[in-house]
Design a protein around this motif. Structure first.
Motif, PDB file in Angstrom:
ATOM      1  N   VAL A  46      -1.853   4.010  -9.046  1.00 58.80           N
ATOM      2  CA  VAL A  46      -2.088   4.720  -7.787  1.00 58.80           C
ATOM      3  C   VAL A  46      -1.960   3.761  -6.604  1.00 58.80           C
ATOM      4  O   VAL A  46      -1.427   4.130  -5.559  1.00 58.80           O
ATOM      5  CB  VAL A  46      -3.469   5.422  -7.802  1.00 58.80           C
ATOM      6  CG1 VAL A  46      -3.855   5.920  -6.428  1.00 58.80           C
ATOM      7  CG2 VAL A  46      -3.454   6.577  -8.781  1.00 58.80           C
ATOM      8  N   SER A  47      -2.400   2.523  -6.765  1.00 55.42           N
ATOM      9  CA  SER A  47      -2.267   1.532  -5.687  1.00 55.42           C
ATOM     10  C   SER A  47      -0.805   1.280  -5.359  1.00 55.42           C
ATOM     11  O   SER A  47      -0.420   1.259  -4.182  1.00 55.42           O
ATOM     12  CB  SER A  47      -2.925   0.218  -6.096  1.00 55.42           C
ATOM     13  OG  SER A  47      -4.289   0.386  -6.326  1.00 55.42           O
ATOM     14  N   VAL A  48       0.002   1.096  -6.383  1.00 55.66           N
ATOM     15  CA  VAL A  48       1.433   0.863  -6.159  1.00 55.66           C
ATOM     16  C   VAL A  48       2.078   2.112  -5.562  1.00 55.66           C
ATOM     17  O   VAL A  48       2.879   2.025  -4.617  1.00 55.66           O
ATOM     18  CB  VAL A  48       2.123   0.453  -7.482  1.00 55.66           C
ATOM     19  CG1 VAL A  48       3.634   0.437  -7.340  1.00 55.66           C
ATOM     20  CG2 VAL A  48       1.619  -0.907  -7.933  1.00 55.66           C
ATOM     21  N   GLY A  49       1.733   3.288  -6.078  1.00 56.66           N
ATOM     22  CA  GLY A  49       2.288   4.526  -5.547  1.00 56.66           C
ATOM     23  C   GLY A  49       1.892   4.784  -4.113  1.00 56.66           C
ATOM     24  O   GLY A  49       2.723   5.184  -3.287  1.00 56.66           O
ATOM     25  N   GLN A  50       0.633   4.528  -3.787  1.00 57.85           N
ATOM     26  CA  GLN A  50       0.192   4.702  -2.402  1.00 57.85           C
ATOM     27  C   GLN A  50       0.919   3.731  -1.471  1.00 57.85           C
ATOM     28  O   GLN A  50       1.287   4.094  -0.367  1.00 57.85           O
ATOM     29  CB  GLN A  50      -1.313   4.483  -2.301  1.00 57.85           C
ATOM     30  CG  GLN A  50      -2.116   5.642  -2.806  1.00 57.85           C
ATOM     31  CD  GLN A  50      -2.867   6.334  -1.703  1.00 57.85           C
ATOM     32  OE1 GLN A  50      -3.373   5.698  -0.785  1.00 57.85           O
ATOM     33  NE2 GLN A  50      -2.932   7.635  -1.785  1.00 57.85           N
ATOM     34  N   SER A 115      -8.234  -0.844   6.758  1.00 59.95           N
ATOM     35  CA  SER A 115      -7.866   0.548   6.593  1.00 59.95           C
ATOM     36  C   SER A 115      -7.490   0.868   5.151  1.00 59.95           C
ATOM     37  O   SER A 115      -7.872   1.916   4.624  1.00 59.95           O
ATOM     38  CB  SER A 115      -6.690   0.874   7.515  1.00 59.95           C
ATOM     39  OG  SER A 115      -6.256   2.187   7.317  1.00 59.95           O
ATOM     40  N   ALA A 116      -6.774  -0.039   4.503  1.00 58.20           N
ATOM     41  CA  ALA A 116      -6.340   0.204   3.125  1.00 58.20           C
ATOM     42  C   ALA A 116      -7.490   0.089   2.132  1.00 58.20           C
ATOM     43  O   ALA A 116      -7.505   0.772   1.112  1.00 58.20           O
ATOM     44  CB  ALA A 116      -5.228  -0.774   2.751  1.00 58.20           C
ATOM     45  N   SER A 117      -8.461  -0.754   2.423  1.00 57.06           N
ATOM     46  CA  SER A 117      -9.540  -0.957   1.456  1.00 57.06           C
ATOM     47  C   SER A 117     -10.753  -0.069   1.709  1.00 57.06           C
ATOM     48  O   SER A 117     -11.375   0.413   0.772  1.00 57.06           O
ATOM     49  CB  SER A 117      -9.970  -2.425   1.436  1.00 57.06           C
ATOM     50  OG  SER A 117     -10.427  -2.817   2.703  1.00 57.06           O
ATOM     51  N   VAL A 118     -11.093   0.177   2.954  1.00 59.60           N
ATOM     52  CA  VAL A 118     -12.296   0.944   3.281  1.00 59.60           C
ATOM     53  C   VAL A 118     -11.958   2.357   3.751  1.00 59.60           C
ATOM     54  O   VAL A 118     -12.703   3.281   3.498  1.00 59.60           O
ATOM     55  CB  VAL A 118     -13.123   0.200   4.358  1.00 59.60           C
ATOM     56  CG1 VAL A 118     -14.344   0.987   4.755  1.00 59.60           C
ATOM     57  CG2 VAL A 118     -13.516  -1.172   3.873  1.00 59.60           C
ATOM     58  N   LEU A 142       2.361  -5.847   1.942  1.00 58.51           N
ATOM     59  CA  LEU A 142       1.398  -6.689   1.224  1.00 58.51           C
ATOM     60  C   LEU A 142      -0.042  -6.381   1.618  1.00 58.51           C
ATOM     61  O   LEU A 142      -0.941  -6.399   0.768  1.00 58.51           O
ATOM     62  CB  LEU A 142       1.721  -8.169   1.452  1.00 58.51           C
ATOM     63  CG  LEU A 142       3.032  -8.661   0.833  1.00 58.51           C
ATOM     64  CD1 LEU A 142       3.279 -10.115   1.188  1.00 58.51           C
ATOM     65  CD2 LEU A 142       3.031  -8.459  -0.668  1.00 58.51           C
ATOM     66  N   SER A 143      -0.267  -6.070   2.894  1.00 52.76           N
ATOM     67  CA  SER A 143      -1.622  -5.724   3.341  1.00 52.76           C
ATOM     68  C   SER A 143      -2.092  -4.417   2.702  1.00 52.76           C
ATOM     69  O   SER A 143      -3.236  -4.325   2.236  1.00 52.76           O
ATOM     70  CB  SER A 143      -1.665  -5.587   4.860  1.00 52.76           C
ATOM     71  OG  SER A 143      -1.350  -6.797   5.491  1.00 52.76           O
ATOM     72  N   VAL A 144      -1.223  -3.431   2.663  1.00 54.09           N
ATOM     73  CA  VAL A 144      -1.599  -2.144   2.068  1.00 54.09           C
ATOM     74  C   VAL A 144      -1.819  -2.303   0.572  1.00 54.09           C
ATOM     75  O   VAL A 144      -2.797  -1.791   0.018  1.00 54.09           O
ATOM     76  CB  VAL A 144      -0.529  -1.070   2.375  1.00 54.09           C
ATOM     77  CG1 VAL A 144      -0.769   0.191   1.561  1.00 54.09           C
ATOM     78  CG2 VAL A 144      -0.523  -0.739   3.851  1.00 54.09           C
ATOM     79  N   LEU A 145      -0.937  -3.030  -0.099  1.00 51.99           N
ATOM     80  CA  LEU A 145      -1.076  -3.213  -1.545  1.00 51.99           C
ATOM     81  C   LEU A 145      -2.370  -3.954  -1.883  1.00 51.99           C
ATOM     82  O   LEU A 145      -3.101  -3.549  -2.795  1.00 51.99           O
ATOM     83  CB  LEU A 145       0.126  -3.960  -2.112  1.00 51.99           C
ATOM     84  CG  LEU A 145       0.130  -4.159  -3.625  1.00 51.99           C
ATOM     85  CD1 LEU A 145       0.142  -2.826  -4.346  1.00 51.99           C
ATOM     86  CD2 LEU A 145       1.316  -5.004  -4.043  1.00 51.99           C
ATOM     87  N   ALA A 146      -2.676  -5.008  -1.144  1.00 45.80           N
ATOM     88  CA  ALA A 146      -3.908  -5.765  -1.416  1.00 45.80           C
ATOM     89  C   ALA A 146      -5.147  -4.906  -1.177  1.00 45.80           C
ATOM     90  O   ALA A 146      -6.080  -4.895  -1.991  1.00 45.80           O
ATOM     91  CB  ALA A 146      -3.948  -7.017  -0.544  1.00 45.80           C
TER      92      ALA A 146
END
Length: 162
Positions: A46-50, A115-118, A142-146
């Motif tokens: 899901v992380s990779v897909g998002q 934004s990507a983590s919280v 990279l920021s979104v994936l991390a």
């Protein structure tokens, strides 16, 4: 066996990145609770897909037709004596500040990671605004994936405790 789970999770992640009604957290929770899918594989997929879905939104804004021509054109003047004119000017100023903040590495990377983590501010809006900013594609990806990996893997590990 985990390969098809990963492919399924990537597909759901892409869909949930573009269609806000599809909830990625619910998918990971459902995978963990049902016991049919590995929650960690679901979280990674899901992380990779998002990330792929948000990158598609980012690129759609960045490379939309006529974007370069509109960028150089001056906006129409507004009448600041009216309430609507003041609102339009406030909206333009806010948009410019957001674009400038996401274009700057000092603020762009932390805001995208947060934004990507919280989830605050919503990643959907950040992806659209970042596409219009000067943020690089690699930095955004990279920021979104991390951030997404951190969010979903922690959720999957939390499910594993029960």
């Amino acid at each position: 066996m985990w390969v098809w789970q990963l492919v399924l999770a990537v597909g759901f992640g892409i869909g949930s990145a573009v269609v806000p009604v599809l909830n990625a957290e619910a998918y990971i929770l459902g995978a963990g609770v049902s016991g049919r899918l590995d929650p960690l594989a679901a979280a990674i997929g899901v992380s990779v897909g998002q990330t792929i879905g948000k990158l598609a939104m980012f690129l759609a804004v960045r490379y939309r037709p006529g974007y370069a021509a509109r960028r150089t054109k001056e906006p129409k003047p507004v009448d600041l004596d009216t309430r609507w004119g003041r609102f339009v000017q406030w909206n333009r100023d806010l948009s410019k500040r957001l674009l400038d903040a996401l274009s700057d590495r000092r603020w762009g990377i932390p805001v995208t990671l947060l934004s990507a983590s919280v989830g605050i501010p919503p990643l959907y809006g950040v992806a659209l605004i970042a596409g219009a900013s000067r943020m690089s594609v690699v930095t955004f990806t990279l920021s979104v994936l991390a951030g997404r990996l951190a969010r979903f893997v922690l959720l999957a590990l939390g499910i594993g405790l029960f």
